[in-house]
Design a protein around this motif. Structure first.
Motif, short mmCIF file in Angstrom:
data_model
loop_
_atom_site.label_atom_id
_atom_site.label_comp_id
_atom_site.label_asym_id
_atom_site.label_seq_id
_atom_site.Cartn_x
_atom_site.Cartn_y
_atom_site.Cartn_z
N VAL B 151 -11.12 4.78 12.53
CA VAL B 151 -10.69 3.84 11.49
C VAL B 151 -9.34 4.28 10.91
CG1 VAL B 151 -11.17 3.01 9.16
CG2 VAL B 151 -12.99 3.02 10.87
N ALA B 152 -9.25 5.57 10.58
CA ALA B 152 -7.99 6.08 9.99
C ALA B 152 -6.85 5.89 10.98
CB ALA B 152 -8.15 7.55 9.63
N GLU B 153 -7.11 6.21 12.24
CA GLU B 153 -6.04 6.10 13.24
C GLU B 153 -5.62 4.64 13.45
OE1 GLU B 153 -7.50 8.19 16.63
OE2 GLU B 153 -6.62 10.10 15.96
N THR B 154 -6.60 3.73 13.36
CA THR B 154 -6.25 2.32 13.51
C THR B 154 -5.34 1.89 12.36
OG1 THR B 154 -8.38 1.97 14.55
CG2 THR B 154 -7.18 0.02 13.90
N PHE B 155 -5.69 2.33 11.15
CA PHE B 155 -4.80 2.03 10.01
C PHE B 155 -3.41 2.61 10.25
CE2 PHE B 155 -8.52 1.19 7.09
CZ PHE B 155 -8.07 -0.04 6.65
N ASN B 156 -3.37 3.89 10.70
CA ASN B 156 -2.08 4.55 10.96
C ASN B 156 -1.29 3.76 11.99
OD1 ASN B 156 -3.61 7.86 10.98
ND2 ASN B 156 -3.15 6.49 9.31
N TYR B 157 -2.00 3.38 13.07
CA TYR B 157 -1.34 2.66 14.17
C TYR B 157 -0.75 1.35 13.66
CZ TYR B 157 -0.95 -0.57 18.05
OH TYR B 157 -0.49 -1.54 18.89
N LEU B 158 -1.56 0.59 12.90
CA LEU B 158 -1.08 -0.70 12.39
C LEU B 158 0.16 -0.49 11.55
CD1 LEU B 158 -4.36 -2.56 11.37
CD2 LEU B 158 -2.98 -2.87 13.41
N SER B 159 0.10 0.50 10.66
CA SER B 159 1.21 0.73 9.76
C SER B 159 2.47 1.15 10.52
CB SER B 159 0.82 1.79 8.74
OG SER B 159 1.89 2.05 7.90
N ASP B 326 4.92 -7.81 3.33
CA ASP B 326 3.65 -8.36 2.82
C ASP B 326 2.48 -7.83 3.63
OD1 ASP B 326 5.02 -9.71 0.94
OD2 ASP B 326 4.75 -11.72 1.80
N MET B 327 2.63 -7.86 4.96
CA MET B 327 1.53 -7.38 5.80
C MET B 327 1.29 -5.90 5.57
SD MET B 327 -0.86 -7.95 7.83
CE MET B 327 -0.82 -9.48 8.75
N LEU B 328 2.39 -5.14 5.46
CA LEU B 328 2.23 -3.70 5.21
C LEU B 328 1.53 -3.46 3.87
CD1 LEU B 328 5.64 -2.42 6.56
CD2 LEU B 328 3.41 -1.57 7.26
N ILE B 331 -2.24 -4.20 4.34
CA ILE B 331 -3.09 -3.20 4.98
C ILE B 331 -3.09 -1.90 4.17
CG2 ILE B 331 -2.96 -4.18 7.32
CD1 ILE B 331 -1.18 -1.76 8.00
N ASP B 332 -1.98 -1.64 3.44
CA ASP B 332 -1.99 -0.48 2.53
C ASP B 332 -3.06 -0.66 1.47
OD1 ASP B 332 -0.07 1.06 3.70
OD2 ASP B 332 1.56 0.43 2.39
N THR B 333 -3.09 -1.86 0.88
CA THR B 333 -4.09 -2.14 -0.15
C THR B 333 -5.48 -1.94 0.42
OG1 THR B 333 -2.61 -3.81 -1.01
CG2 THR B 333 -4.87 -3.89 -1.80
N ILE B 442 -6.37 -11.87 5.55
CA ILE B 442 -5.04 -11.42 5.99
C ILE B 442 -4.73 -12.01 7.37
CG2 ILE B 442 -3.72 -9.42 6.75
CD1 ILE B 442 -5.31 -7.72 4.80
N ILE B 443 -5.69 -11.86 8.27
CA ILE B 443 -5.47 -12.33 9.64
C ILE B 443 -5.34 -13.86 9.65
CG2 ILE B 443 -6.50 -12.49 11.95
CD1 ILE B 443 -5.49 -9.72 11.28
N GLY B 444 -6.18 -14.53 8.85
CA GLY B 444 -6.12 -15.99 8.78
C GLY B 444 -4.76 -16.45 8.27
#
Lengths: 292, 519
Positions: B151-159, B326-328, B331-333, B442-444
């Protein structure tokens, strides 16, 4: 409107590339089996897809939890069943020893069997399932019953071990071990064994009464777990329905309808052929071809 | 009476003029495939008739025509279509660039799929359920830790991926600014050439074409308005003059002059970045500096500013807006709230370590590295598993004290509570929602945005192409037509030549056949 070769050529090109785009879309759908490849293809399908996936994962998890619950309950029930048989046998032996026609040697022989049954019961109380003592509440790492020099000591935790079997529904999967393998029961067995060994059967009838009380407790515990087991089966049936529904909805939501896609692709293919044929006809001849 | 050679002169003029028309036809044919080429036409003009009107003009019956000459060579083009084309091209430039930025974002978010954040979270919740069913199982604990890492890595990857695309967008923005400036300076150069040719009475058609081509290109990058300054001197009335190119807002009000035809210079467009957050803060055209909010213009450059992100101050607060910021932020939030809610539940619980030492030491499950975050900024990039959990899975707190205040190792109440964090609702951005709903939102939002951008890209491209077809209909070279013209001019040329032969015969008659009597 004045039409030039260049216009015809660029129109042809545009139509052909549109046609390729459409074919690409059907190709994606056929190759992935999905209606959409990115959320913007259909935002509603995408969001629902995420939701249904989560739903399906939940259902799968509850099925796993149900298996866990079955394992606990069935093992617990087997334990009660066994305890029941042991107490039944002890009662038979006690009745036999209580009839006054036994020699001290006979009584001692019976006492040996009672002693064996007691230890057997202690073993059952320490039943481990997947490395956990299932009759020790949540203190699953330590055996609830200790046998040392023929003396049985019970140190039992009676906390409920709950397993979530559907959203927000926690089901207690263990039994109250003290009702089945409590110190009282072992004390009763010990006193029966001691009485038989000493040949003094004065309290024989009282001990029979004690055993009957244990019977009552056992059957009460047994019917309770039976009722909970029924509930578990009902939840199981519901979860299985949910799994079917969730998979179906997931599929309906995002799986491509292959017959439709293939038909559309075939139509698009023939449009593409026509478009190619028209392009080859429309671009070629100019006045130059006819001037001498 | 006219001179004996009068007919020769008419025929010669005819031949010359038809020849120039044939040259123009040849030029048209040669440029049939040149992008941006406008077909040219020789305007034939009759020469002054004989006798001209005047006091001393001879009195003969009627005026005699004296032939033809090539007046001007003109481009066949309709300005109105250019304006329409550029307006649609501008919108297409905006929407297609926005659609591309959103497509890349969709690729990174990768939903719905078996590898996105949604599924990774699902698996994490699932592992907690397994832990709740098997709290003493070391395997179940390891799975919780590994899924937590995922989960953490997915967040890192997205960011980091979003930030890397955002960086690309900045490069693209800089390149686009350079492109605008280069186009402006090229247009200015052509303006100068045109201004030196037109006063001599010429029409520099090929320069006009080149300039229109550059302006077409510029129109997709910025919303522009074009106006002309006549060259003066002996310039023809149909001369187009030097162009002033202004960048305008959505209502057509000017924001700044890019190419100044009066000063004969091109102004630089520059984008100013905020020194703090690196986002776009201002746009400067020449000496005109605009706050980014005042630069409400369409075209690729605005779209890139919108996608990359811009910043402005209102009152005492600084705002950051744009697709990627906005997207960042979203996902940060999410990462921040997720880690905090999860940690709060985790700190309540007793771990095996606590049980063994019989003291409750609250431990965080997730951490943000060495940083203690006070707000969500950067949370998705920093989130990781806390050192305690990394050190030993015995730190995972699955148990809670029972009613009597005792803790047992096989208790899984807290594991269950951790799994239930999934369905907890709480307040994010003033909305009460769960992680699942928030993320779906978010995705929607992104999907709808992207869909809109794609739809408007295709709409504006259809409109632009329709105008382009109309423009082509007026200006493009038709080979059939040129061939027809060629035959027409060729025959006229031949006929004029024949007139000369006829004149020759007349002269032959006069010189060799007349006045022979008495010989």
């Amino acid at each position: 409107m004045r039409v030039t070769q260049g216009m015809l050529a660029s129109n042809s090109l545009r139509h052909l590339s549109q046609s390729y785009t459409n074919m690409g879309k059907y190709q994606d759908q056929l190759a992935t089996g999905k209606k959409i490849t990115r959320p913007s293809d259909d935002p509603v399908v995408a969001i629902k897809g995420m939701f249904y996936r989560t739903n399906l994962t939940e259902v799968e998890q509850y099925k796993r939890n149900l298996n866990e619950a079955y394992q606990w309950m069935e093992s617990s029930e087997a334990g009660i069943e066994h305890a029941n048989q042991v107490v039944q046998r002890v009662r038979e032996l006690l009745v036999q020893g209580n009839n006054g026609s036994n020699s001290p040697t006979d009584l001692q022989a019976i006492a040996v069997e009672v002693g064996q049954l007691k230890e057997d019961l202690a073993n059952v109380a320490n039943t481990q399932v997947a490395g956990r003592y299932i009759f020790n509440g949540t203190k699953t790492d330590t055996p609830p019953v200790n046998v040392e020099d023929d003396t049985v000591t019970v140190d039992m935790n009676t906390d409920a071990f709950n397993v979530e079997v559907s959203n927000g529904v926690n089901l207690k999967v263990n039994i109250n071990g003290t009702n089945v393998f409590g110190q009282d029961l072992f004390n009763t067995l010990q006193s029966i064994e001691d009485a038989l060994n000493s040949g003094n059967m004065e309290n024989g009838d009282d001990m029979l009464g004690d055993l009957d009380k244990h019977f009552d407790m056992l059957s009460a515990e047994r019917s309770e777990i039976g009722a909970r087991y029924n509930r578990l089966e009902m939840v199981d049936a519901r979860i299985q329905d949910q799994e079917i529904i969730a998979s179906r909805i997931l599929s309906e939501n995002e799986d491509a309808d292959l017959e439709k896609v293939i038909t559309d692709l075939t139509i698009q293919e023939s449009i593409h052929r026509a478009s190619l044929a028209v392009s080859s006809k429309v671009i070629q001849p100019t006045l130059i071809d006819f001037l001498r | 009476m006219t001179s004996t050679f009068f007919g020769l002169e008419i025929a010669r003029r005819g031949m010359f003029t038809q020849q120039s028309a044939l040259s123009t036809t040849a030029h048209n044919v040669a440029n049939a495939n040149t992008p941006g080429y406008t077909r040219q036409r020789v305007n034939f003009e009759q020469t002054t008739p004989y006798p001209p009107v005047g006091k001393n003009s001879p009195t003969i019956p009627g005026q005699l025509g004296t032939g033809v000459e090539a007046g001007t060579v003109e481009r066949v083009r309709e300005d109105f279509l250019d304006v329409q084309y550029r307006s649609e091209n501008n919108k297409a430039g905006y929407w297609s660039s926005r659609a591309t930025a959103l497509e890349k974002m969709e690729e990174i978010m990768n939903e719905p799929s078996e590898t996105g954040l949604s599924v990774t979270l699902d698996k994490f919740w699932q592992s907690l359920q397994d832990l709740a069913a098997n709290p003493t199982n070391a395997g179940a604990r390891s799975v919780v830790r590994e899924r937590g890492i995922a989960v953490a890595e997915t967040f890192n990857y997205l960011s980091t991926s979003l930030k890397s695309i955002q960086g690309d967008l900045k490069n693209e923005l800089d390149v686009t600014v350079k492109e605008i400036n280069s186009l402006a300076s090229q247009i200015n150069n052509i303006n100068q050439q045109i201004s030196s040719i037109e006063p001599n009475g010429y029409l520099p058609n090929d320069l006009y074409d080149e300039r229109d081509r550059l302006i077409d290109q510029l129109s997709s990058l910025a919303n522009i308005k074009v106006s002309a300054t006549p060259s003066g001197g002996n310039a023809l009335t149909i001369a187009e003059g030097a162009y002033t190119v202004e960048i305008v807002d959505d209502n057509g009000n000017t924001l700044g002059t890019l190419v100044d035809s009066k000063q004969k210079k091109a102004n630089e467009l520059t984008v100013g970045y905020n020194s703090g957050n690196g986002l776009v803060e201002s746009v400067t055209i020449g000496r005109q500096k605009l706050d980014v909010l005042d630069f409400n213009s369409t075209g690729k450059i605005s779209s890139l500013i919108d996608s990359y992100g811009y910043t402005y101050e209102s009152g005492t607060s600084t705002f950051e807006k744009g697709l990627y910021p906005d997207m960042l932020t979203n996902i940060d939030t999410m990462a921040f709230e997720f880690a905090n809610k999860f940690n709060a539940a985790h700190r309540e619980g007793w771990s095996i370590e606590d049980y063994n030492s019989d003291t409750h030491t609250p431990v965080d499950f997730f951490s943000f590295g060495d940083v203690s975050l006070t707000d969500s900024r950067g949370a998705a990039e920093l989130i990781r598993i806390s050192d305690d959990i990394l050190e030993s899975t015995d730190h995972i707190a699955a148990a809670l004290p029972n009613a009597a205040g005792e803790v047992t190792i096989g208790d899984s109440q807290n594991a269950q509570k951790l799994a239930d964090v999934k369905n907890k609702t709480f307040s994010i951005d003033g909305n009460t929602t769960s992680f699942q709903n928030y993320y779906e939102g978010i995705i929607g939002g992104m999907a709808v945005d992207s869909q809109e951008a794609q739809r408007l890209t295709s709409n504006s491209e259809v409109l632009r192409d329709a105008v382009e077809v109309r423009r082509q209909s007026v200006s493009a070279v038709s080979l059939d037509e040129e061939m027809t013209n060629m035959i027409q001019f060729q025959h006229a040329y031949n006929a004029s030549a024949r007139m000369i032969t006829m004149q020759d015969e007349i002269l032959d008659r006069i010189i060799n056949g007349m006045g022979l009597s008495g010989r």
